[in-house]
Scaffold this motif. Structure first.
Motif, short mmCIF file in Angstrom:
data_model
loop_
_atom_site.label_atom_id
_atom_site.label_comp_id
_atom_site.label_asym_id
_atom_site.label_seq_id
_atom_site.Cartn_x
_atom_site.Cartn_y
_atom_site.Cartn_z
N GLY A 2 0.81 -1.21 0.00
CA GLY A 2 0.00 0.00 0.00
C GLY A 2 0.84 1.25 0.00
N TYR A 4 3.84 1.54 -1.73
CA TYR A 4 4.76 1.63 -2.85
C TYR A 4 4.56 2.98 -3.53
CZ TYR A 4 5.35 -3.42 -2.55
OH TYR A 4 5.65 -4.69 -2.13
N ARG A 5 5.64 3.56 -4.01
CA ARG A 5 5.46 4.81 -4.72
C ARG A 5 5.42 4.61 -6.22
NH1 ARG A 5 10.45 6.34 -6.80
NH2 ARG A 5 12.26 5.57 -5.65
N MET A 6 5.74 3.42 -6.65
CA MET A 6 5.79 3.19 -8.09
C MET A 6 5.40 1.75 -8.41
SD MET A 6 9.16 3.55 -10.44
CE MET A 6 9.30 5.30 -10.67
N ASP A 7 4.58 1.57 -9.44
CA ASP A 7 4.25 0.23 -9.92
C ASP A 7 4.96 0.00 -11.24
OD1 ASP A 7 2.66 -0.48 -7.85
OD2 ASP A 7 0.76 -0.05 -8.85
N LEU A 37 15.43 -0.59 -3.18
CA LEU A 37 14.14 0.05 -3.47
C LEU A 37 12.96 -0.90 -3.31
CD1 LEU A 37 15.10 2.04 -6.70
CD2 LEU A 37 14.61 2.99 -4.45
N GLU A 40 9.80 0.36 -2.00
CA GLU A 40 9.19 1.53 -2.65
C GLU A 40 8.60 1.19 -4.00
OE1 GLU A 40 12.08 4.73 -2.75
OE2 GLU A 40 12.95 3.98 -0.89
N ASN A 42 6.92 -1.58 -6.64
CA ASN A 42 6.14 -2.81 -6.73
C ASN A 42 6.28 -3.38 -8.13
OD1 ASN A 42 4.28 -4.79 -6.17
ND2 ASN A 42 2.50 -3.45 -6.43
N GLN A 61 4.16 3.20 -13.65
CA GLN A 61 3.11 4.07 -13.14
C GLN A 61 3.48 4.54 -11.74
OE1 GLN A 61 1.25 5.33 -15.08
NE2 GLN A 61 -0.60 4.18 -15.63
N PRO A 62 3.10 5.76 -11.34
CA PRO A 62 2.20 6.68 -12.01
C PRO A 62 2.87 7.55 -13.08
CG PRO A 62 2.89 7.62 -9.93
CD PRO A 62 3.54 6.28 -10.04
N ASP A 63 4.12 7.30 -13.40
CA ASP A 63 4.82 8.16 -14.35
C ASP A 63 4.22 8.08 -15.74
OD1 ASP A 63 6.29 7.53 -12.10
OD2 ASP A 63 8.19 8.07 -13.03
N MET B 23 -2.72 3.73 -8.73
CA MET B 23 -1.84 4.54 -9.57
C MET B 23 -1.62 3.95 -10.95
SD MET B 23 1.83 4.16 -7.79
CE MET B 23 2.22 2.84 -6.68
N ARG B 49 14.73 10.89 -1.24
CA ARG B 49 14.03 9.60 -1.19
C ARG B 49 13.13 9.51 0.02
NH1 ARG B 49 17.39 4.51 -1.78
NH2 ARG B 49 15.59 3.53 -0.84
N VAL B 56 4.29 9.99 -0.50
CA VAL B 56 3.44 8.89 -0.94
C VAL B 56 2.62 8.37 0.24
CG1 VAL B 56 3.47 6.48 -1.72
CG2 VAL B 56 4.91 8.16 -2.86
N ARG B 60 -1.54 8.53 0.63
CA ARG B 60 -2.35 7.33 0.88
C ARG B 60 -3.15 7.48 2.17
NH1 ARG B 60 0.89 3.79 -1.99
NH2 ARG B 60 0.57 4.62 -4.07
N VAL B 70 5.35 11.44 -8.55
CA VAL B 70 6.38 10.92 -9.44
C VAL B 70 7.72 11.55 -9.10
CG1 VAL B 70 4.73 10.56 -11.30
CG2 VAL B 70 6.01 12.69 -11.21
#
Ligand SMILES: Cc1cc2nc3c(=O)[nH]c(=O)nc-3n(C[C@H](O)[C@H](O)[C@H](O)COP(=O)(O)O)c2cc1C
Lengths: 597, 128
Positions: A2, A4-7, A37, A40, A42, A61-63, B23, B49, B56, B60, B70
C-alpha cells in the motif's frame, strides 16, 4: 503493502515470455533489491498489453511511461536511471515510425489511440495470479450484484438489452441464448466456456485467460445463476500451458475466497468450475464436437438441432459461450446495458478484439469498437504494411472466412457487413497479405488446414475438401485448366450445402472469396502458367535483365542444371524451358540482374 | 483463508485493496494532481528519497486518490534540494525547496488537501 510509490508492470503473456520477459523480471527484481528500493517499488507481472511486436513491454506508473523491447540489460538501466534518478530512458521508448518521435505515453501511440478496452480491460493492468488485485478493480462485484440485487431473469434481460453477441464466430445474441437454455426443461443445466481457440493466428482468448482469468470465472458464475446451472466447464487446449496454469491458480483462489463453490457470498447459489483439456483439434471448437470431447467421446460434431441449449452436455441443457463473450459480461452488469449498447454499430454492440498478424507492422492484439474500418485497424493501429510493400488483401474469419481487398477497406466492420462482403467476423483473426502473397496459394494453405483438421465424419467435408485441395495443388503446379476452375466453384458449393458442421460448411470460403476477388490470378495460373506474385515454385521463371548483367559468369557456376549461357563480360541468358526455379542464380548475382517473372 | 460471506464484505475488501492498484490507471490524466520530487544525484544526496516516500505515505493516509507522486530529474535548484513541484489542474505550478519528509507531509495536508500554498517554502512560481 500500500505504500509503494511506483508500480512497474511487466508483461508476462506468452508473446513477451517468448521474447524473454521472464529474465527481464528477474533482472529487475535483483536490481531493485540491489538499489534498496524493494519497499518503494512494486514489480508486477501482468497479462498481455497487446503490442506483441514491441515486446517485452514494461510500463511505469504513475509516471505513465511505456518502455518497449526491454532486454535484461536494459532492464538494469531502467532501474538505475528511471527508478533511482527519475530519468526516463529515452532509447527504450517507442518510436513513432512516421515522425520518428519517441513517445512516452501509451495513450499517444497510434497502436492504442483508437482502442477501447472492455474485454481486455485488465490485461496489462493487474497481476492475474493475485485475486486481490482483481477484487481491487471491482472484481466479483458484478456477481455480487447479480446474486443479491437481481433475479436471473433480470440478469438475462440486461445481457439481452446490451446487444452482446457471441465472439466465438457465430455472433448469436448472448442474452437470447441464455434465455433459451434457461427455458429448456431439465433437472440440471451446464455452462461451458469455449477456450479451444482453433483459428490459426487468433490469440485473444489465450491472452484474456492469461491476463485476466477471474473475469471469465466470474462471468461463468453469473451465467450459471442466470440459466440455473450449478457447474461449468472450461474447455481449453492443452497447448496453452500458461493460460491453464493461471486458470488453475485463479480457480483455487476463487474457491478459497468463497467466490466459487457452495453458497457464494452467503447466498444459496452454488457454482463449481472444472477444467477440461482439449488436444488442439480445430473441430473440437465446434460446440457439439466439444461436448462430445468433454464427455470422453470422439471430437465429432452432431447434427443440430437439437442445439446444446436444449440437449447438451450429459444430455442436459447447456449454455456454451466463447472466452471473449464471457469477458464482456461483468462490465455490462456493472455499467449497464445502455452503456454497452451505446458502443458499436446498430446490430453489433460493444467492441471486438482482433489479432493482427501477417505482413503488418504492429503484430498484436487490438480491441476496437464495432464499426471501426479495416483501414483504421491495418493502417492506423497496425502501422501499415511491413517493409513498405503494397497491401493486397486481409483474411478475416480464419479458415472459415474470406479475403477482403482494398475496395472494401473503408467499410465499418461488424458481423453483418463482413458477411455481406463474403467474409465473416469469425473469432477475430486478421491475416494481412501484401503483393508478395499468391492468393491461389493462400486458398491452398487454408484448405490444407481444414483437410488436416476435419474429423472425417461426413463425406462432403472429408472427401470434398480433399478434392478441392488437390485441384488447388494442381493449379499451383501449373497443371490446372479452366475446367478445373469451374470444378472448384461447383464442388465448393456442394460442400457448403451438404457438410454436417460449420467446419465443412465454411471450408470452401477461402477458395470462393479468393476466386471472387482474384479471378485474374487464377486465370494467370491456368492459362499463362504464371504466378503473378512469384510464389508458386513450379511456375517461377527466372530471367536475366541484359542491361544489368555484367557477364561475371558467377551464375553459370552455381546453376545446378548448367542452363545459363553467355560469354564473359556479355549478358547471359537462362534457358527457361529447363529452369527448375531453384533460385540459386538470383542469390549469387551481385548486380540484381536476375529477376523472377 | 476465510471465505467472503456477503457482498458488503466483498466491497470492504475491494476498498481495502483499491489503493494498491490506484496509480496504474492512466485515465483522467488532465484532472490529476502531480507531485514531482527531484531525484537526481543532488536530490538524493539531500534526502529526497525520504521525502518522496513520506509524501506517498501521506497521500495514501489521507485517501487522496487523484494524486500522482512521481520522481523527476534535476530541476537546476541544487542549492534548494529536495525540490518538490506541485501541478494542480488549471493552476500554475508551484515549486518548493528544502522539503524534508516532515515538510513533505505538510505540503500534502495544506497545499494538496486545502489548496493553501506554504509561502515560506516556495522557491519559484514558474510561468508555464
Ligand atoms: C469448426 C468450428 C470451430 C470452432 N471453433 C471455435 C473456437 O475455437 N472457439 C469458440 O469460441 N467457438 C468456436 N466455434 C463456434 C462454436 O461452435 C460456438 O458457436 C461458440 O463457442 C458459441 O459461443 P459464442 O456464442 O459466445 O460465440 C467453432 C465452430 C466451428 C464450426
Amino acid at each position: 503493502m500500500g505504500s509503494y510509490r511506483m508500480d512497474v508492470l511487466v508483461c508476462g503473456g506468452t508473446g513477451c515470455q517468448a521474447s524473454n520477459s521472464i529474465d527481464v523480471i528477474e533482472t529487475m527484481s535483483k536490481e531493485i533489491k540491489a538499489a534498496g528500493l524493494e519497499k518503494e517499488i512494486n514489480l508486477v507481472t501482468t497479462g498481455c498489453f497487446g503490442f506483441c511486436e514491441q515486446g517485452p513491454i514494461v510500463k511505469i506508473q504513475p509516471d505513465n511511461v511505456f518502455y518497449v523491447k526491454v532486454t535484461p540489460e536494459s532492464a538494469a538501466v531502467i532501474v538505475k536511471e528511471h527508478f533511482v534518478k527519475g530519468r526516463v530512458v529515452k532509447e527504450l521508448l517507442y518510436e513513432e515510425p512516421k515522425t520518428r518521435k519517441k513517445l512516452e505515453e501509451q495513450s499517444d501511440m497510434p497502436f492504442y489511440k483508437k482502442q477501447e478496452r472492455i474485454a481486455l480491460r485488465n490485461c496489462g493492468l493487474i497481476d492475474p495470479e493475485n485475486i486481490n488485485e482483481y477484487i481491487a478493480v471491482d472484481g466479483y462485484q458484478a456477481l455480487g450484484k447479480a446474486l443479491s440485487e437481481m433475479t436471473p431473469e433480470q440478469v438475462i434481460d440486461e445481457v439481452k438489452r446490451s446487444g452482446l453477441r457471441g465472439r466465438g464466430g457465430g455472433g448469436f445474441p448472448t442474452g437470447t441464448k441464455w434465455e433459451l437454455t434457461r427455458m429448456s426443461k431439465a433437472d440440471r443445466r451446464f455452462i461451458i466456456c469455449n477456450a479451444d481457440e482453433g483459428d490459426p493466428g487468433a490469440f485473444m482468448d489465450r491472452s484474456i485467460l492469461e491476463g485476466d482469468p477471474h473475469s471469465v470465472l466470474e462471468a461463468m458464475a453469473i451465467a450459471g445463476y442466470a440459466i440455473g446451472a450449478d457447474s461449468g466447464y472450461i474447455y481449453i487446449r492443452a497447448e496453452y500451458p500458461l493460460a491453464i496454469n493461471r486458470l488453475k491458480i485463479a480457480v483455487k483462489q476463487a474457491y478459497d475466497m468463497g467466490l466459487l463453490g457452495k453458497n457464494i457470498l452467503g447466498t444459496d447459489f452454488s457454482f463449481d468450475i472444472h477444467l477440461k483439456y482439449g488436444a488442439g483439434a480445430f473441430v473440437c471448437g465446434e460446440e457439439t464436437a466439444l461436448i462430445n470431447s468433454i464427455e470422453g467421446g470422439r471430437g465429432e460434431p452432431t447434427v443440430k438441432p437439437p442445439f446444446p441449449a436444449e440437449v447438451g452436455l450429459w444430455k442436459m441443457p447447456t449454455n456454451i459461450n466463447n472466452v471473449e463473450t464471457f469477458a464482456n459480461v461483468c462490465p455490462i452488469l456493472l455499467r449497464g446495458a445502455d452503456w454497452f449498447a451505446s458502443i458499436g454499430t446498430e446490430k453489433s454492440k460493444g467492441t471486438k478484439v482482433f489479432a493482427l498478424a501477417g505482413k503488418v507492422n504492429n503484430v498484436g492484439l487490438v480491441e476496437v469498437p464495432m464499426g471501426t474500418t479495416l483501414r483504421e485497424i491495418i493502417f492506423d493501429l497496425g502501422g501499415g504494411i511491413k517493409n513498405n510493400r503494397k497491401f493486397k488483401a486481409v483474411q478475416t474469419g480464419g479458415p472459415s472466412g474470406g479475403c477482403i481487398t482494398e475496395e472494401n477497406l473503408n467499410i465499418p466492420i461488424d458481423y453483418d457487413s463482413l458477411t455481406e462482403i463474403g467474409s465473416m467476423m469469425g473469432s477475430g483473426g486478421m491475416i494481412v497479405m501484401d503483393e508478395d502473397d499468391c492468393m491461389v496459394n493462400i486458398a491452398k494453405f487454408y484448405l490444407e488446414f481444414t483437410v488436416d483438421e476435419a474429423c472425417g465424419r461426413c463425406t462432403a467435408c472429408r472427401v470434398g475438401n480433399k478434392r478441392l485441395h488437390e485441384i488447388l495443388t494442381k493449379i499451383t503446379e501449373g497443371k490446372g485448366t479452366e475446367e478445373d476452375l469451374e470444378r472448384l466453384k461447383d464442388l465448393s458449393q456442394i460442400i457448403k450445402d451438404s457438410s454436417l458442421c460449420g467446419l465443412g460448411q465454411t471450408a470452401p470460403n477461402p477458395v470462393l472469396s479468393t476466386m471472387k476477388y482474384f479471378w485474374h490470378e487464377y486465370l494467370a495460373h491456368v492459362n499463362d502458367k504464371y504466378c503473378p506474385a512469384g510464389v508458386c515454385k513450379a511456375l517461377l521463371k527466372y530471367h536475366i535483365i541484359p542491361e544489368k548483367c555484367k557477364g561475371c559468369t558467377l551464375c553459370t557456376k552455381v546453376c545446378p542444371k548448367g542452363i545459363i549461357s553467355g560469354k564473359l563480360k556479355e549478358a547471359h541468358v537462362i534457358n527457361k524451358e529447363e529452369c527448375i526455379a531453384c533460385g540459386a542464380c538470383e542469390q549469387v548475382c551481385k548486380f540484381g540482374a536476375i529477376t523472377r517473372m | 483463508m476465510a471465505g467472503i460471506k456477503s457482498l458488503d464484505e466483498l466491497k470492504a475488501l475491494r476498498d481495502k485493496y483499491k489503493s494498491s492498484v490506484e496509480m496504474r490507471s492512466s485515465t483522467d490524466e488532465e484532472n490529476r494532481v502531480r507531485i514531482a520530487v527531484g531525484m537526481a544525484t543532488c536530490g538524493i544526496a539531500s534526502g529526497s528519497r525520504e521525502t518522496i516516500n513520506a509524501i506517498v505515505d501521506e497521500v495514501r493516509a489521507q485517501g487522496l486518490n487523484n494524486v500522482s507522486v512521481v520522481q523527476t530529474g534535476c530541476l537546476g535548484y541544487c542549492y534548494a534540494e529536495p525540490v518538490v513541484e506541485i501541478r494542480m489542474p488549471g493552476k500554475e505550478p508551484v515549486l518548493y525547496g528544502n522539503v524534508d519528509s516532515k515538510r513533505g507531509r505538510e505540503i500534502v495536508n495544506k497545499h494538496i488537501k486545502n489548496g493553501e500554498v506554504i509561502t515560506d517554502l516556495v522557491i519559484e512560481r514558474s510561468r508555464c
